[in-house]
Design a protein around this motif. Structure first.
Motif, PDB file in Angstrom:
ATOM      1  N   ALA A  48     -39.999 -41.125 -20.814  1.00  0.00           N
ATOM      2  CA  ALA A  48     -39.877 -39.671 -20.956  1.00  0.00           C
ATOM      3  C   ALA A  48     -39.041 -39.041 -19.849  1.00  0.00           C
ATOM      4  O   ALA A  48     -38.149 -38.229 -20.112  1.00  0.00           O
ATOM      5  N   THR A  49     -39.345 -39.356 -18.604  1.00  0.00           N
ATOM      6  CA  THR A  49     -38.609 -38.753 -17.485  1.00  0.00           C
ATOM      7  C   THR A  49     -38.383 -39.804 -16.400  1.00  0.00           C
ATOM      8  O   THR A  49     -39.012 -40.867 -16.388  1.00  0.00           O
ATOM      9  N   LEU A  84     -21.673 -39.033 -13.627  1.00  0.00           N
ATOM     10  CA  LEU A  84     -22.886 -39.515 -14.287  1.00  0.00           C
ATOM     11  C   LEU A  84     -24.052 -38.691 -13.778  1.00  0.00           C
ATOM     12  O   LEU A  84     -24.239 -38.577 -12.565  1.00  0.00           O
ATOM     13  N   VAL A  85     -24.814 -38.089 -14.692  1.00  0.00           N
ATOM     14  CA  VAL A  85     -25.873 -37.134 -14.316  1.00  0.00           C
ATOM     15  C   VAL A  85     -27.180 -37.502 -15.006  1.00  0.00           C
ATOM     16  O   VAL A  85     -27.195 -37.795 -16.211  1.00  0.00           O
ATOM     17  N   LEU A  86     -28.262 -37.451 -14.241  1.00  0.00           N
ATOM     18  CA  LEU A  86     -29.617 -37.617 -14.784  1.00  0.00           C
ATOM     19  C   LEU A  86     -30.419 -36.380 -14.413  1.00  0.00           C
ATOM     20  O   LEU A  86     -30.543 -36.054 -13.220  1.00  0.00           O
ATOM     21  N   ALA A  92     -34.040 -29.091 -13.156  1.00  0.00           N
ATOM     22  CA  ALA A  92     -32.752 -29.747 -13.413  1.00  0.00           C
ATOM     23  C   ALA A  92     -32.242 -29.471 -14.823  1.00  0.00           C
ATOM     24  O   ALA A  92     -31.123 -29.847 -15.165  1.00  0.00           O
ATOM     25  N   GLY A  93     -33.084 -28.840 -15.660  1.00  0.00           N
ATOM     26  CA  GLY A  93     -32.650 -28.482 -17.003  1.00  0.00           C
ATOM     27  C   GLY A  93     -32.858 -29.553 -18.048  1.00  0.00           C
ATOM     28  O   GLY A  93     -32.185 -29.560 -19.079  1.00  0.00           O
ATOM     29  N   PRO A 112     -21.271 -28.257  -5.141  1.00  0.00           N
ATOM     30  CA  PRO A 112     -22.402 -28.774  -5.899  1.00  0.00           C
ATOM     31  C   PRO A 112     -22.471 -28.177  -7.288  1.00  0.00           C
ATOM     32  O   PRO A 112     -21.910 -27.109  -7.528  1.00  0.00           O
ATOM     33  N   PRO A 113     -23.187 -28.848  -8.216  1.00  0.00           N
ATOM     34  CA  PRO A 113     -23.340 -28.294  -9.562  1.00  0.00           C
ATOM     35  C   PRO A 113     -24.147 -27.008  -9.506  1.00  0.00           C
ATOM     36  O   PRO A 113     -24.905 -26.778  -8.571  1.00  0.00           O
ATOM     37  N   GLY A 114     -24.008 -26.167 -10.502  1.00  0.00           N
ATOM     38  CA  GLY A 114     -24.659 -24.864 -10.512  1.00  0.00           C
ATOM     39  C   GLY A 114     -26.167 -24.973 -10.614  1.00  0.00           C
ATOM     40  O   GLY A 114     -26.713 -26.003 -10.904  1.00  0.00           O
TER      41      GLY A 114
END
Ligand code: AMP
Ligand code: ZN
Length: 114
Positions: A48-49, A84-86, A92-93, A112-114
């Motif tokens: 799941a996460t 690559l994003v987790l 974290a959305g 950095p990402p928003g």
């Protein structure tokens, strides 16, 4: 797990634009792409996460990154680069609770990402 969208995509019950498959992983186009290349790589096994990973999942988690890099190279992003994003849980959305690696490429990303 029975209602998991990404399990159903992995099983082929729900259609997706698959770009890679092997015994342990499936990669498919994100339905709402945020970059010219936006592919999701998932393990076939439902997790799941990121919080649910254990030491026994090290090979599976490492393979997720290896597949992400392999698909990135196949799609021609080796030289210019890719992200690559987790995402894990609300801050974290994360919206789909079956771990997935976002492979994003084809434009320059902010840091950095928003
Ligand atoms: P996250 O917000 O990290 O949980 O990412 C979930 C991603 O799944 C989002 O980028 C969605 O656009 C994508 N998504 C949701 N439903 C589908 C679907 N049926 N096929 C492909 N991608 C999807
Ligand atoms: Zn699942």
């Amino acid at each position: 797990m029975g209602e998991c969208l990404f399990c159903k995509i992995a099983e082929g019950v729900i259609p997706a634009e698959h770009v890679y498959e092997d015994a342990d992983y499936v990669a498919f186009e994100d339905i709402n792409p945020k970059s010219p290349t936006h592919v999701l790589v998932i393990p076939r096994r439902h997790i799941a996460t990121l919080n649910d990973l254990t030491a026994e999942d090290r090979a599976l988690a490492g393979g997720l990154i290896e597949v992400g890099a392999k698909v990135a190279k196949r799609l021609g992003h080796e030289e210019n680069g890719y992200r690559l994003v987790l995402n894990c849980n609300a801050d974290a959305g994360q919206t789909v609770f079956h771990i997935h690696l976002h492979l994003m490429a084809g434009r320059t990303f902010a840091w950095p990402p928003g």
